[in-house]
Design a protein around this motif. Sequence first.
Motif, short mmCIF file in Angstrom:
data_model
loop_
_atom_site.label_atom_id
_atom_site.label_comp_id
_atom_site.label_asym_id
_atom_site.label_seq_id
_atom_site.Cartn_x
_atom_site.Cartn_y
_atom_site.Cartn_z
N VAL A 125 0.82 -1.22 0.00
CA VAL A 125 0.00 0.00 0.00
C VAL A 125 0.85 1.27 0.00
O VAL A 125 0.36 2.35 -0.34
CB VAL A 125 -0.96 0.05 1.22
N ILE A 126 2.13 1.15 0.37
CA ILE A 126 3.04 2.29 0.28
C ILE A 126 3.58 2.34 -1.14
O ILE A 126 4.33 1.46 -1.56
CB ILE A 126 4.20 2.15 1.28
N PRO A 127 3.20 3.34 -1.94
CA PRO A 127 3.64 3.37 -3.34
C PRO A 127 5.16 3.33 -3.47
O PRO A 127 5.88 4.09 -2.82
CB PRO A 127 3.08 4.71 -3.85
N GLY A 128 5.63 2.42 -4.28
CA GLY A 128 7.06 2.27 -4.53
C GLY A 128 7.36 2.46 -6.00
O GLY A 128 6.52 2.98 -6.77
N PRO A 129 8.54 2.05 -6.45
CA PRO A 129 8.93 2.22 -7.85
C PRO A 129 7.94 1.64 -8.85
O PRO A 129 7.64 2.26 -9.87
CB PRO A 129 10.29 1.50 -7.90
N GLY B 1 3.79 -6.65 -16.58
CA GLY B 1 5.24 -6.84 -16.62
C GLY B 1 5.87 -6.72 -15.25
O GLY B 1 6.78 -7.48 -14.90
N ASN B 2 5.38 -5.78 -14.46
CA ASN B 2 5.91 -5.58 -13.10
C ASN B 2 5.76 -6.84 -12.25
O ASN B 2 6.68 -7.23 -11.53
CB ASN B 2 5.18 -4.42 -12.42
N VAL B 3 4.59 -7.47 -12.32
CA VAL B 3 4.38 -8.65 -11.48
C VAL B 3 5.22 -9.82 -11.96
O VAL B 3 5.70 -10.63 -11.15
CB VAL B 3 2.89 -9.04 -11.40
N PHE B 4 5.43 -9.93 -13.27
CA PHE B 4 6.33 -10.96 -13.79
C PHE B 4 7.75 -10.74 -13.26
O PHE B 4 8.42 -11.67 -12.82
CB PHE B 4 6.33 -10.98 -15.32
N GLY B 5 8.19 -9.47 -13.34
CA GLY B 5 9.52 -9.14 -12.84
C GLY B 5 9.65 -9.39 -11.35
O GLY B 5 10.67 -9.92 -10.88
N SER B 6 8.60 -9.06 -10.60
CA SER B 6 8.62 -9.29 -9.16
C SER B 6 8.67 -10.78 -8.85
O SER B 6 9.36 -11.20 -7.91
CB SER B 6 7.38 -8.66 -8.51
N TYR B 7 7.96 -11.56 -9.63
CA TYR B 7 7.98 -13.00 -9.34
C TYR B 7 9.33 -13.62 -9.70
O TYR B 7 9.73 -14.63 -9.10
CB TYR B 7 6.87 -13.73 -10.09
N ARG C 191 6.93 -4.84 -25.82
CA ARG C 191 7.99 -3.97 -25.31
C ARG C 191 7.58 -3.33 -23.99
O ARG C 191 8.39 -3.20 -23.06
CB ARG C 191 8.31 -2.90 -26.36
N THR C 192 6.32 -2.93 -23.90
CA THR C 192 5.83 -2.32 -22.67
C THR C 192 5.87 -3.31 -21.51
O THR C 192 6.27 -2.96 -20.40
CB THR C 192 4.39 -1.81 -22.86
N VAL C 193 5.46 -4.56 -21.78
CA VAL C 193 5.51 -5.60 -20.75
C VAL C 193 6.95 -5.84 -20.31
O VAL C 193 7.25 -5.95 -19.11
CB VAL C 193 4.87 -6.91 -21.25
N LEU C 194 7.87 -5.90 -21.28
CA LEU C 194 9.28 -6.14 -20.96
C LEU C 194 9.86 -4.99 -20.14
O LEU C 194 10.69 -5.21 -19.25
CB LEU C 194 10.08 -6.35 -22.24
N ASP C 195 9.45 -3.76 -20.45
CA ASP C 195 9.87 -2.62 -19.63
C ASP C 195 9.42 -2.81 -18.19
O ASP C 195 10.17 -2.57 -17.24
CB ASP C 195 9.28 -1.31 -20.18
N GLY D 36 10.35 -4.22 -12.51
CA GLY D 36 9.96 -5.07 -11.40
C GLY D 36 11.11 -5.87 -10.82
O GLY D 36 11.26 -5.99 -9.61
N VAL D 37 11.97 -6.39 -11.70
CA VAL D 37 13.06 -7.25 -11.24
C VAL D 37 14.21 -6.44 -10.65
O VAL D 37 15.04 -6.98 -9.90
CB VAL D 37 13.56 -8.15 -12.39
#
Length: 215
Positions: A19-23, A46-52, A116-120, A125-126
């Motif tokens: 809930v605390i906004p991050g990058p 893409g962010n959640v893929f990178g996070s995982y 490309r947007t997903v990869l960004d 995320g990673v």
Amino acid sequence: MVSADRLLAFAAMSVLVIVIPGPSVLFVIGRALAHGRRSAVATAVGNVFGSYLLVVAVAVGIGSLVERSVAVYLTVKLAGAAYLVYLGVQAFRHRKELKASAIRARSTGPERGDLRTVLDGVLVGVTNPKGVVFFAAVLPQFVDHSAGHVPLQMLLLGLVPITIGLVTDTLWGLTASAARTWFARSDRRLSLIGGAGGCTMIGLGVTVAVTGRAD
């Protein structure tokens, strides 16, 4: 394998962090302001893929190396920061190319550059320092070592914040893109909001570079 009480406890901890906004959140908002709803949703995915990928890294032991090594940690953090600044500069440079007519045309046809947007989003995320620290330092605390299959437990637990993050990031992106749609009635206002999105990403990149561990 993972008890319900551990899942609930980890979910509660994840909510407090997410809930605390991050990058990731600010990046999604910046993309929504600069490019609209479709890019915002693709970025969130893409962010959640990178996070995982960070969860996987922690599960196989790489995450602990990143957390313990100052050099590796700084490399990951600065790489992410530099990429955010680059994307922000590009968005700011091309802000005057945003046209209301183009937005209306894209709303009736497919938008290019989704992959490309997903990869960004994956890269952001990673390389998210907040994610690196959370998954490397917090995730292992909720694993039941007596139950065995520790890597699998981490992979299952990691799905909890990933799911929460996907929902919240998407909501942030849709909210920001709705504001952009209102601005899209004027080319001038659209240019201003595109520049704001670029400045958001530049500011985020600088913030990521100068914050975090100092050791």
